[in-house]
Design an enzyme around this catalytic site. Structure first.
Site, PDB file in Angstrom:
ATOM      1  N   HIS A   1      -5.978 -33.533  17.069  1.00 12.65           N
ATOM      2  CA  HIS A   1      -5.053 -34.630  17.536  1.00 12.65           C
ATOM      3  C   HIS A   1      -3.687 -33.518  18.305  1.00 12.65           C
ATOM      4  O   HIS A   1      -2.610 -34.247  18.298  1.00 12.65           O
ATOM      5  CB  HIS A   1      -4.276 -35.304  16.394  1.00 12.65           C
ATOM      6  CG  HIS A   1      -5.423 -36.300  16.053  1.00 12.65           C
ATOM      7  ND1 HIS A   1      -5.637 -37.421  16.347  1.00 12.65           N
ATOM      8  CD2 HIS A   1      -6.323 -36.251  14.923  1.00 12.65           C
ATOM      9  CE1 HIS A   1      -6.724 -38.190  15.865  1.00 12.65           C
ATOM     10  NE2 HIS A   1      -7.117 -37.279  14.959  1.00 12.65           N
TER      11      HIS A   1
ATOM     12  N   GLU B   1      -4.979  -6.679  14.636  1.00 11.55           N
ATOM     13  CA  GLU B   1      -4.381  -5.373  14.129  1.00 11.55           C
ATOM     14  C   GLU B   1      -5.648  -4.212  14.195  1.00 11.55           C
ATOM     15  O   GLU B   1      -5.322  -3.026  14.455  1.00 11.55           O
ATOM     16  CB  GLU B   1      -3.839  -5.553  12.804  1.00 11.55           C
ATOM     17  CG  GLU B   1      -2.738  -4.302  12.554  1.00 11.55           C
ATOM     18  CD  GLU B   1      -2.032  -4.291  11.218  1.00 11.55           C
ATOM     19  OE1 GLU B   1      -2.601  -4.338  10.292  1.00 11.55           O
ATOM     20  OE2 GLU B   1      -0.630  -4.592  11.225  1.00 11.55           O
TER      21      GLU B   1
ATOM     22  N   GLU C   1      10.420  -4.695   4.528  1.00  4.37           N
ATOM     23  CA  GLU C   1      10.426  -6.055   4.279  1.00  4.37           C
ATOM     24  C   GLU C   1      10.482  -6.309   2.814  1.00  4.37           C
ATOM     25  O   GLU C   1      11.002  -7.033   2.111  1.00  4.37           O
ATOM     26  CB  GLU C   1       9.516  -6.979   4.847  1.00  4.37           C
ATOM     27  CG  GLU C   1       9.753  -7.228   6.497  1.00  4.37           C
ATOM     28  CD  GLU C   1       9.293  -5.942   7.370  1.00  4.37           C
ATOM     29  OE1 GLU C   1       8.917  -4.819   6.701  1.00  4.37           O
ATOM     30  OE2 GLU C   1       9.158  -6.274   8.323  1.00  4.37           O
TER      31      GLU C   1
ATOM     32  N   LYS D   1       8.962  -0.521  13.853  1.00  2.00           N
ATOM     33  CA  LYS D   1       9.820  -0.321  12.744  1.00  2.00           C
ATOM     34  C   LYS D   1      10.752   0.614  12.738  1.00  2.00           C
ATOM     35  O   LYS D   1      11.929   0.289  12.210  1.00  2.00           O
ATOM     36  CB  LYS D   1       9.005   0.133  11.750  1.00  2.00           C
ATOM     37  CG  LYS D   1       7.682  -1.059  11.472  1.00  2.00           C
ATOM     38  CD  LYS D   1       6.730  -0.218  10.173  1.00  2.00           C
ATOM     39  CE  LYS D   1       5.404  -1.085  10.022  1.00  2.00           C
ATOM     40  NZ  LYS D   1       4.567  -0.279   9.330  1.00  2.00           N
TER      41      LYS D   1
ATOM     42  N   LYS E   1       0.769  -1.169   0.061  1.00  2.00           N
ATOM     43  CA  LYS E   1       0.106  -0.024  -0.003  1.00  2.00           C
ATOM     44  C   LYS E   1       0.855   1.151  -0.130  1.00  2.00           C
ATOM     45  O   LYS E   1       0.703   2.018  -0.755  1.00  2.00           O
ATOM     46  CB  LYS E   1      -0.883   0.052   1.245  1.00  2.00           C
ATOM     47  CG  LYS E   1      -1.671   1.124   1.455  1.00  2.00           C
ATOM     48  CD  LYS E   1      -2.757   1.193   2.633  1.00  2.00           C
ATOM     49  CE  LYS E   1      -3.529   2.450   2.771  1.00  2.00           C
ATOM     50  NZ  LYS E   1      -4.407   2.367   3.686  1.00  2.00           N
TER      51      LYS E   1
ATOM     52  N   GLY F   1      -5.023  -2.072   5.011  1.00  2.00           N
ATOM     53  CA  GLY F   1      -4.213  -3.091   4.430  1.00  2.00           C
ATOM     54  C   GLY F   1      -4.855  -4.643   4.883  1.00  2.00           C
ATOM     55  O   GLY F   1      -5.085  -5.307   3.815  1.00  2.00           O
ATOM     56  N   ARG F   2      -5.256  -4.516   5.884  1.00  2.00           N
ATOM     57  CA  ARG F   2      -6.197  -5.925   6.215  1.00  2.00           C
ATOM     58  C   ARG F   2      -7.368  -6.272   5.787  1.00  2.00           C
ATOM     59  O   ARG F   2      -7.960  -7.089   5.909  1.00  2.00           O
ATOM     60  CB  ARG F   2      -6.119  -6.135   7.932  1.00  2.00           C
ATOM     61  CG  ARG F   2      -6.565  -4.891   8.586  1.00  2.00           C
ATOM     62  CD  ARG F   2      -6.344  -4.913   9.991  1.00  2.00           C
ATOM     63  NE  ARG F   2      -6.717  -3.697  10.686  1.00  2.00           N
ATOM     64  CZ  ARG F   2      -5.852  -2.678  10.700  1.00  2.00           C
ATOM     65  NH1 ARG F   2      -4.771  -2.618  10.262  1.00  2.00           N
ATOM     66  NH2 ARG F   2      -6.602  -1.587  11.596  1.00  2.00           N
TER      67      ARG F   2
END
Ligand code: F6P
Length: 550
Positions: free
Chosen positions: A387, A356, A214, A513, A208, A270-271
């Site tokens: 399990h 978030e 990263e 960050k 965005k 973003g999400r």
């Protein structure tokens, strides 16, 4: 904007009192007292069959939760979102992911922008590009068609497309494979590229902001790999890199032709962005028509959310029930358990969505919240989880409400070895059994009556009374994936509206960050002292420098 303290309201206090009254009532008792419950505490929205009968709620609980939503003004806030008001107050932005899936001409104009026109123009551009790639008309620098698409992004620019691509495995065009690189750990990009041929690989740099460390680091690594592999100059980038972003300047600065950029806007969080151009990798994989069905699924739930009365409004009701456990029963988390291997990434996707969005300690006006906010979601596909961690769900001391998701049809059904039913039947028999056992358990008397050694009886008691929602759909189609995402988006919205918090900013991720940026030169240096660091971090940096072997 000043927010009132919802926990000081009569509606909240009524729920506190009511919780005390029904805290000892069991699901066995609720079902015995109300034989219609299993059929009536059900909502059908789009293709979704949503059973909330196995919750520790009575009709009175639902009435009180509805009153709470009324008191908090949930529907007014919902309407403000759909209308494009700047409900993301700290960033002074509208919140319009619902416009990304609205039919043409049906989104509001916002701040002078023709939102609907812009959304549909980008969808058309994505469609044309996707067809070029799918039909082999888009050629790499050496003239070969694309076989592999690598989405480089992180957070919302990764989790959404990665989750949906996996979910829609059955719809992916043969011969096309998508890959997702997110982590700045060099292992991620290295392991992915090791399997690929630069001549037939297309990179989508999805960010965005186009400022995420990263993503840019991985994109630069991919660019070096491409140019080295092809032995060509920068001109090859235009044939192998496209961008998805809101920031054209930064895209150009990276070296990607902005003609190959697919835009979106600051009113898409973003999400909440998998239904924007961030979903480009998904559209390439499944095609524009399937992508349109995916958007149609969101839209079906949006329309329900926008119009259904609270007591029949699935996302509002499920959001309120989530809040009922976290704020009135002290539940710490909610498990999300898809009985579908293709939905394996759905819990991780929802983690970003809920945590978030709603991991906030102050209300919109900056005053501290007075209730627990932000449900913690976690989970794994069934039957694997059975399990691994279901023991705690069944007999542990914590209350963990759980969402079970299942489907009537599987694309890959196979016979079972004993010939009873199919593998899909077997999978679903596990889902139905688990929610039944979690709700109704097995008493000491029932276990003793089976002749169990008395010393072992207490260990075998299944307390039951453990709440679940069951969400069923005929099949995991593109539309159903859209419906499921929207169902959770609006639950998160509902909870934020009750708590009076802003679900659409994420200031809490910024400081880390900044400090990573400050620490990088300190760590990279050979001998500079780790100045101004606390003694723990300083010692760790010294240890790291000593151990890194270069
Ligand atoms: O660090 C959090 C975050 O901003 C998320 O909200 C977002 O989805 C992710 O980083 C990636 O951001 P971008 O798409 O700008 O690279």
């Amino acid at each position: 904007m000043s927010e009132s303290d919802i926990t000081a309201s009569t509606a909240w206090r009524d729920l506190v009192d009511h919780q005390r009254e029904i805290a000892d009532t069991t699901l066995r008792e609720l079902f015995a007292a109300d034989p219609q419950r299993g059929a009536e505490f059900v909502l059908e929205v789009g293709d979704l069959y949503i059973d909330y009968s196995k919750h520790r709620v009575t009709r009175e609980t639902l009435r009180l939760l509805t009153a709470l939503a009324d008191e908090a003004g949930v529907t007014a806030r919902r309407d403000a979102m759909f209308a494009g008001e700047h409900i993301n107050a700290t960033e002074d932005r509208a919140v319009l992911h619902t416009a990304l899936r609205a039919p043409s001409g049906r989104a509001p104009e916002v701040d002078g922008q023709d939102v609907s026109g812009d959304v549909h123009a980008v969808l058309a551009k994505m469609g044309a590009f996707s067809e070029e790639v799918r039909e082999g008309r888009w050629r790499g620098a050496t003239g070969e068609a694309i076989t592999d698409v690598v989405n480089i992004g992180i957070g919302g620019s990764d989790l959404g497309p990665a989750m949906v691509y996996k979910a829609l495995r059955a719809y992916v065009q043969p011969g096309l494979t998508c890959h997702f690189v997110s982590n700045v750990d060099p292992a991620d990009v290295t392991a992915t590229l090791a399997r690929l041929n630069p001549a037939t690989t297309l990179f989508i740099v999805a960010s965005k902001t186009f400022g995420t460390q990263e993503t840019l680091t991985n994109a630069h690594a991919a660019k070096r790999w491409l140019l080295d592999g092809l032995g060509s100059g920068e001109e090859a980038v235009a044939k192998h890199f496209v961008a998805v972003s809101t920031n054209a300047e930064r895209v150009a600065a990276f070296g990607i032709d902005t003609a190959n950029m697919f835009g979106f806007w600051d009113w898409v969080g973003g999400r909440y962005s998998v239904d924007s151009a961030i979903g480009l990798s998904v559209m390439i994989a499944v095609g524009p028509e399937r992508f349109a069905e995916f958007l149609g699924g969101f839209r079906a739930v949006d329309e329900h959310f926008a119009t259904a009365p609270i007591e029949q409004n699935a996302p509002i009701l499920l959001g309120l029930i989530g809040l009922w456990y976290s704020d009135f029963f002290g539940a710490q988390s909610r498990a999300v358990l898809p009985y579908s291997q293709d939905l394996a990434r759905f819990p991780a996707y929802l983690q970003q969505l809920t945590m978030e969005s709603n991991g906030k300690s102050v209300r919109i006006d900056g005053t501290p919240v007075t209730a627990a906010t932000g449900e913690i979601f976690w989970g794994e596909p069934g039957t694997n989880g059975q399990h691994a961690f279901f023991q705690l769900l069944h007999q542990g001391t914590r209350l963990v409400p759980a969402d079970f998701l299942g489907f009537a049809q599987s694309t890959d059904d196979l016979p079972t070895t004993d010939g009873v039913g199919t593998m899909q039947d077997l999978l679903m028999s596990n889902l139905f059994a688990q929610t039944k056992v979690l709700a109704f358990g097995k008493t000491a008397d029932e276990i003793a009556a089976e002749g169990t050694n008395p010393a072992v009886v207490p260990h075998k008691v299944m307390p039951g009374n453990r709440p679940t929602t069951t969400i069923l759909a005929p099949k995991l189609t593109p539309s159903v994936v859209g419906q499921l995402i929207a169902l959770y988006e609006h639950q998160v919205f509902t909870e934020a509206a009750v708590w009076g918090i802003n679900a659409f900013d994420q200031w809490g991720v910024e400081l880390g960050k900044v400090q990573a940026g400050e620490l990088l030169p300190v760590i990279a240096a050979e001998d500079a002292p780790a100045a101004d660091l606390d003694s723990s971090t300083a010692a760790q940096v010294r240890w790291y420098r000593g151990q890194r072997g270069r």
